[in-house]
Design a protein around this motif. Sequence first.
Motif, PDB file in Angstrom:
ATOM      1  N   LEU A   1     -15.401  15.130   8.160  1.00 33.56           N
ATOM      2  CA  LEU A   1     -16.485  15.902   8.748  1.00 33.56           C
ATOM      3  C   LEU A   1     -17.608  16.134   7.731  1.00 33.56           C
ATOM      4  N   ASN A   2     -17.234  16.373   6.487  1.00 37.58           N
ATOM      5  CA  ASN A   2     -18.227  16.625   5.448  1.00 37.58           C
ATOM      6  C   ASN A   2     -19.035  15.381   5.103  1.00 37.58           C
ATOM      7  N   HIS A   3     -18.507  14.204   5.411  1.00 37.78           N
ATOM      8  CA  HIS A   3     -19.186  12.971   5.051  1.00 37.78           C
ATOM      9  C   HIS A   3     -19.800  12.230   6.241  1.00 37.78           C
ATOM     10  N   GLU A   4     -19.854  12.895   7.383  1.00 37.17           N
ATOM     11  CA  GLU A   4     -20.465  12.252   8.553  1.00 37.17           C
ATOM     12  C   GLU A   4     -21.969  12.116   8.346  1.00 37.17           C
ATOM     13  N   HIS A   5     -22.499  11.009   8.826  1.00 38.91           N
ATOM     14  CA  HIS A   5     -23.942  10.800   8.781  1.00 38.91           C
ATOM     15  C   HIS A   5     -24.457  10.735  10.211  1.00 38.91           C
ATOM     16  N   ASN A   6     -25.421  11.582  10.499  1.00 33.58           N
ATOM     17  CA  ASN A   6     -25.991  11.596  11.868  1.00 33.58           C
ATOM     18  C   ASN A   6     -27.229  10.755  11.929  1.00 33.58           C
TER      19      ASN A   6
END
Length: 49
Positions: A44-49
């Motif tokens: 979750l901390n490394h998701e890119h939107n």
Amino acid sequence: MTKQKAPDKNLQNVAKDLEAAPVNSHQAQQMQQQANDRRHQDALNHEHN
């Protein structure tokens, strides 16, 4: 190449996790769930939107 001044923190954590032996199946399940939760939070901390 730079010299490493301190032990690798990731390797320390892996070694610490490997040293922990679950006493029973419930504790083993709890330990696995903690690892899964950490992995999920990291994703979750490394998701890119």
